[in-house]
Scaffold this active site. Structure first.
Site, short mmCIF file in Angstrom:
data_model
loop_
_atom_site.label_atom_id
_atom_site.label_comp_id
_atom_site.label_asym_id
_atom_site.label_seq_id
_atom_site.Cartn_x
_atom_site.Cartn_y
_atom_site.Cartn_z
CG ASP A 66 -0.21 -0.69 2.44
OD1 ASP A 66 0.55 -0.38 3.05
OD2 ASP A 66 -0.82 -1.25 3.25
CG HIS A 137 -6.03 -2.57 8.25
ND1 HIS A 137 -5.98 -1.72 9.09
CD2 HIS A 137 -4.68 -3.15 8.90
CE1 HIS A 137 -4.89 -1.23 9.06
NE2 HIS A 137 -4.20 -2.10 8.96
CD GLU A 142 -9.06 0.04 7.69
OE1 GLU A 142 -8.48 -0.70 8.25
OE2 GLU A 142 -7.86 1.17 8.16
C1 F6R Z 1 1.07 -1.50 6.39
C2 F6R Z 1 0.34 -2.36 5.82
C3 F6R Z 1 -0.24 -2.18 7.64
C4 F6R Z 1 0.46 -2.57 8.37
C5 F6R Z 1 -0.88 -2.83 9.79
C6 F6R Z 1 -0.42 -3.62 11.00
O1 F6R Z 1 2.48 -1.78 4.79
O2 F6R Z 1 -0.57 -2.82 4.86
O3 F6R Z 1 -1.47 -3.43 7.37
O4 F6R Z 1 1.16 -4.54 8.20
O5 F6R Z 1 -1.68 -1.50 9.53
O6 F6R Z 1 1.12 -2.05 11.27
P1 F6R Z 1 2.23 -1.58 12.42
O7 F6R Z 1 3.14 -2.43 12.43
O8 F6R Z 1 2.84 -0.41 12.70
O9 F6R Z 1 1.73 -2.27 13.19
#
Ligand code: F6R
Length: 240
Positions: A66, A137, A142
Protein backbone atom coordinates in the site's frame (compact mmCIF):
# COMPACT_ATOMS: atom_id res chain seq x y z
CA UNK A 1 -2.92 -22.29 8.92
CA UNK A 2 0.47 -22.89 10.44
CA UNK A 3 0.81 -20.92 13.69
CA UNK A 4 4.23 -20.29 15.17
CA UNK A 5 4.34 -18.74 18.65
CA UNK A 6 7.68 -17.24 19.63
CA UNK A 7 8.93 -15.45 22.73
CA UNK A 8 9.33 -11.90 21.53
CA UNK A 9 9.67 -9.43 18.66
CA UNK A 10 13.26 -10.41 17.87
CA UNK A 11 12.39 -14.11 17.53
CA UNK A 12 9.37 -13.20 15.37
CA UNK A 13 11.61 -11.13 13.10
CA UNK A 14 14.18 -13.90 12.86
CA UNK A 15 11.57 -16.55 12.01
CA UNK A 16 10.11 -14.40 9.21
CA UNK A 17 13.49 -13.19 7.87
CA UNK A 18 14.64 -16.81 7.59
CA UNK A 19 11.55 -17.65 5.51
CA UNK A 20 12.24 -14.73 3.18
CA UNK A 21 15.87 -15.65 2.79
CA UNK A 22 14.99 -19.34 2.15
CA UNK A 23 12.52 -18.20 -0.50
CA UNK A 24 15.20 -16.11 -2.26
CA UNK A 25 17.79 -18.92 -2.06
CA UNK A 26 15.32 -21.43 -3.57
CA UNK A 27 14.16 -19.00 -6.26
CA UNK A 28 16.56 -16.09 -6.90
CA UNK A 29 13.98 -14.24 -9.01
CA UNK A 30 11.26 -14.51 -6.36
CA UNK A 31 8.41 -12.04 -6.32
CA UNK A 32 7.97 -10.75 -2.76
CA UNK A 33 4.96 -8.89 -1.39
CA UNK A 34 6.11 -6.43 1.28
CA UNK A 35 4.51 -4.58 4.18
CA UNK A 36 5.44 -1.41 6.07
CA UNK A 37 4.72 -0.32 9.65
CA UNK A 38 6.41 -1.39 12.89
CA UNK A 39 5.98 -5.16 12.52
CA UNK A 40 8.45 -5.84 9.65
CA UNK A 41 11.23 -3.44 10.76
CA UNK A 42 13.17 -6.23 12.50
CA UNK A 43 12.79 -8.46 9.44
CA UNK A 44 14.26 -5.76 7.20
CA UNK A 45 17.19 -5.21 9.59
CA UNK A 46 17.95 -8.94 9.45
CA UNK A 47 17.61 -9.07 5.66
CA UNK A 48 20.25 -6.34 5.49
CA UNK A 49 22.55 -8.59 7.59
CA UNK A 50 21.75 -11.67 5.50
CA UNK A 51 22.50 -9.67 2.37
CA UNK A 52 25.93 -8.78 3.77
CA UNK A 53 26.49 -12.51 4.28
CA UNK A 54 25.55 -13.31 0.70
CA UNK A 55 21.78 -13.30 0.14
CA UNK A 56 21.40 -11.81 -3.32
CA UNK A 57 18.43 -9.57 -4.15
CA UNK A 58 19.60 -8.71 -7.68
CA UNK A 59 16.83 -10.68 -9.38
CA UNK A 60 14.18 -10.23 -6.70
CA UNK A 61 11.00 -8.35 -7.62
CA UNK A 62 8.96 -6.65 -4.88
CA UNK A 63 5.43 -5.29 -4.59
CA UNK A 64 4.39 -3.30 -1.54
CA UNK A 65 0.90 -3.63 -0.14
CA UNK A 66 0.00 0.00 0.00
CA UNK A 67 0.76 3.70 -0.19
CA UNK A 68 -0.95 6.80 1.17
CA UNK A 69 -2.84 8.87 -1.39
CA UNK A 70 -1.27 12.31 -1.71
CA UNK A 71 2.17 11.56 -0.26
CA UNK A 72 5.04 11.86 -2.74
CA UNK A 73 7.95 9.39 -2.71
CA UNK A 74 10.18 11.89 -0.89
CA UNK A 75 7.69 12.51 1.93
CA UNK A 76 9.22 10.98 5.09
CA UNK A 77 5.93 9.28 5.99
CA UNK A 78 5.35 7.80 2.53
CA UNK A 79 5.78 4.07 2.24
CA UNK A 80 8.22 4.53 -0.67
CA UNK A 81 10.43 6.56 1.69
CA UNK A 82 10.05 3.92 4.44
CA UNK A 83 11.08 1.12 2.06
CA UNK A 84 14.09 3.09 0.79
CA UNK A 85 15.21 3.83 4.35
CA UNK A 86 14.62 0.38 5.81
CA UNK A 87 15.32 -2.06 3.00
CA UNK A 88 15.92 -0.96 -0.57
CA UNK A 89 18.99 1.15 0.19
CA UNK A 90 20.47 -1.68 2.28
CA UNK A 91 20.25 -4.57 -0.20
CA UNK A 92 20.92 -4.94 -3.91
CA UNK A 93 17.31 -4.95 -5.10
CA UNK A 94 16.98 -3.07 -8.41
CA UNK A 95 14.81 0.03 -8.21
CA UNK A 96 13.05 -0.92 -11.45
CA UNK A 97 12.06 -4.19 -9.74
CA UNK A 98 10.69 -2.61 -6.56
CA UNK A 99 7.07 -1.57 -6.95
CA UNK A 100 4.90 0.57 -4.69
CA UNK A 101 1.60 2.13 -5.73
CA UNK A 102 2.06 5.76 -6.73
CA UNK A 103 0.01 7.78 -4.24
CA UNK A 104 0.37 10.94 -6.32
CA UNK A 105 -0.73 9.44 -9.65
CA UNK A 106 -3.01 11.80 -11.62
CA UNK A 107 -5.57 9.02 -12.01
CA UNK A 108 -5.36 6.88 -8.88
CA UNK A 109 -7.96 4.40 -10.15
CA UNK A 110 -5.92 3.81 -13.29
CA UNK A 111 -2.87 3.40 -11.02
CA UNK A 112 -4.71 0.58 -9.18
CA UNK A 113 -5.42 -1.24 -12.45
CA UNK A 114 -1.81 -0.73 -13.56
CA UNK A 115 -0.56 -2.18 -10.25
CA UNK A 116 -2.63 -5.37 -10.50
CA UNK A 117 -1.49 -5.77 -14.11
CA UNK A 118 2.17 -5.40 -13.05
CA UNK A 119 1.73 -8.14 -10.42
CA UNK A 120 0.06 -10.40 -12.97
CA UNK A 121 2.82 -9.70 -15.49
CA UNK A 122 5.47 -10.59 -12.89
CA UNK A 123 3.83 -14.02 -12.54
CA UNK A 124 2.11 -13.34 -9.20
CA UNK A 125 3.55 -13.06 -5.69
CA UNK A 126 5.56 -16.01 -4.34
CA UNK A 127 5.72 -14.88 -0.72
CA UNK A 128 3.54 -12.15 0.75
CA UNK A 129 4.46 -10.56 4.09
CA UNK A 130 1.59 -9.12 6.10
CA UNK A 131 1.13 -7.22 9.35
CA UNK A 132 -2.31 -6.93 10.90
CA UNK A 133 -4.21 -3.87 12.14
CA UNK A 134 -5.75 -3.79 15.63
CA UNK A 135 -9.05 -3.95 13.69
CA UNK A 136 -7.74 -7.02 11.77
CA UNK A 137 -7.13 -5.15 8.50
CA UNK A 138 -4.58 -6.58 6.07
CA UNK A 139 -2.96 -4.12 3.72
CA UNK A 140 -5.33 -1.19 4.18
CA UNK A 141 -8.36 -3.38 3.59
CA UNK A 142 -10.51 -2.21 6.45
CA UNK A 143 -13.44 -4.15 7.99
CA UNK A 144 -16.23 -4.49 5.43
CA UNK A 145 -13.96 -4.67 2.38
CA UNK A 146 -15.36 -7.34 0.01
CA UNK A 147 -13.14 -10.44 -0.29
CA UNK A 148 -13.27 -10.05 -4.09
CA UNK A 149 -11.53 -6.65 -4.03
CA UNK A 150 -8.53 -5.99 -6.24
CA UNK A 151 -6.12 -3.06 -5.78
CA UNK A 152 -8.21 -0.01 -4.99
CA UNK A 153 -8.42 3.40 -3.36
CA UNK A 154 -9.59 2.94 0.23
CA UNK A 155 -10.65 5.25 3.05
CA UNK A 156 -8.78 4.59 6.26
CA UNK A 157 -10.80 3.60 9.33
CA UNK A 158 -10.79 6.03 12.28
CA UNK A 159 -8.93 3.39 14.34
CA UNK A 160 -6.23 3.09 11.65
CA UNK A 161 -5.78 6.86 11.52
CA UNK A 162 -5.41 6.83 15.33
CA UNK A 163 -2.97 3.87 15.23
CA UNK A 164 -0.83 5.48 12.53
CA UNK A 165 -0.87 9.00 14.04
CA UNK A 166 2.26 7.99 16.00
CA UNK A 167 4.27 8.37 12.79
CA UNK A 168 2.99 11.90 12.08
CA UNK A 169 3.25 15.20 13.96
CA UNK A 170 -0.52 15.12 14.62
CA UNK A 171 -3.53 12.89 13.72
CA UNK A 172 -4.71 15.65 11.32
CA UNK A 173 -1.68 14.99 9.13
CA UNK A 174 -2.47 11.29 8.57
CA UNK A 175 -3.84 10.91 5.04
CA UNK A 176 -7.41 9.64 5.02
CA UNK A 177 -7.04 7.57 1.85
CA UNK A 178 -4.60 5.00 0.54
CA UNK A 179 -4.09 2.74 -2.43
CA UNK A 180 -4.16 -0.83 -1.15
CA UNK A 181 -3.63 -4.18 -2.78
CA UNK A 182 -7.08 -5.83 -2.53
CA UNK A 183 -8.00 -8.93 -0.56
CA UNK A 184 -8.30 -10.95 -3.78
CA UNK A 185 -4.85 -9.74 -4.90
CA UNK A 186 -3.37 -10.78 -1.52
CA UNK A 187 -5.12 -14.18 -1.63
CA UNK A 188 -3.54 -14.87 -5.04
CA UNK A 189 -0.07 -15.00 -3.43
CA UNK A 190 1.33 -18.52 -3.38
CA UNK A 191 2.49 -18.28 0.25
CA UNK A 192 1.55 -15.78 2.95
CA UNK A 193 3.32 -14.97 6.20
CA UNK A 194 1.52 -12.75 8.71
CA UNK A 195 3.46 -11.42 11.69
CA UNK A 196 2.13 -9.76 14.82
CA UNK A 197 3.53 -8.78 18.17
CA UNK A 198 2.19 -7.15 21.31
CA UNK A 199 -1.03 -7.45 23.30
CA UNK A 200 -2.81 -4.81 21.18
CA UNK A 201 -2.93 -7.39 18.35
CA UNK A 202 -4.22 -10.32 20.48
CA UNK A 203 -7.91 -9.72 19.75
CA UNK A 204 -7.32 -9.36 16.00
CA UNK A 205 -5.18 -12.51 15.91
CA UNK A 206 -7.82 -14.49 17.78
CA UNK A 207 -10.57 -13.31 15.41
CA UNK A 208 -8.42 -13.99 12.34
CA UNK A 209 -7.59 -17.54 13.41
CA UNK A 210 -10.69 -18.75 15.28
CA UNK A 211 -13.45 -16.34 14.36
CA UNK A 212 -15.96 -16.69 11.54
CA UNK A 213 -14.64 -15.93 8.05
CA UNK A 214 -16.24 -12.58 7.39
CA UNK A 215 -15.36 -9.29 5.64
CA UNK A 216 -15.88 -7.65 9.07
CA UNK A 217 -12.58 -9.35 10.06
CA UNK A 218 -10.48 -8.96 6.89
CA UNK A 219 -7.64 -11.22 8.12
CA UNK A 220 -10.11 -14.09 8.68
CA UNK A 221 -10.05 -14.64 4.90
CA UNK A 222 -6.61 -16.18 5.41
CA UNK A 223 -8.33 -19.26 6.86
CA UNK A 224 -9.29 -20.01 3.23
CA UNK A 225 -5.72 -19.80 1.85
CA UNK A 226 -3.78 -23.07 1.39
CA UNK A 227 -0.39 -21.79 2.58
CA UNK A 228 -0.43 -19.31 5.45
CA UNK A 229 2.01 -19.08 8.35
CA UNK A 230 1.21 -16.78 11.25
CA UNK A 231 4.20 -15.84 13.39
CA UNK A 232 3.18 -14.24 16.68
CA UNK A 233 4.91 -13.38 19.92
CA UNK A 234 3.41 -14.57 23.19
CA UNK A 235 1.53 -11.33 23.82
CA UNK A 236 -0.18 -11.39 20.41
CA UNK A 237 -0.92 -15.11 20.89
CA UNK A 238 -2.34 -14.60 24.39
CA UNK A 239 -5.99 -15.10 23.35
CA UNK A 240 -5.40 -18.13 21.08
C1 F6R B 1 1.39 -1.83 6.07
C2 F6R B 1 0.06 -2.43 6.10
C3 F6R B 1 -0.73 -2.53 7.37
C4 F6R B 1 0.12 -2.86 8.60
C5 F6R B 1 -0.75 -2.92 9.86
C6 F6R B 1 0.08 -3.16 11.10
O1 F6R B 1 1.93 -1.85 4.78
O2 F6R B 1 -0.42 -2.81 5.09
O3 F6R B 1 -1.72 -3.52 7.21
O4 F6R B 1 0.76 -4.09 8.40
O5 F6R B 1 -1.44 -1.72 9.99
O6 F6R B 1 0.93 -2.07 11.31
P1 F6R B 1 2.08 -2.12 12.41
O7 F6R B 1 3.04 -3.16 11.96
O8 F6R B 1 2.69 -0.76 12.39
O9 F6R B 1 1.42 -2.46 13.70
Amino acid sequence: MNIVVVNNYDSMSEEVAKMVSAQIKCKPNSVLGLATGSSPLGVYRLLEEYHRSGVDFSQVVTFNLDEYVGLAADHPQSYRYYMEENLFSKVNVKRENSHIPNGTAKDVHEECRRYDELIRHAGGIDLQLLGIGTNAHIGFNEPGTPFGSTTQVVSLAESTIRDNARFFASPDEVPTQAISMGIKSIMHAKNIVLMANGGSKAEAIYAAVHGPVTPEVPASVLQLHPSVTIVVDQAAASKL
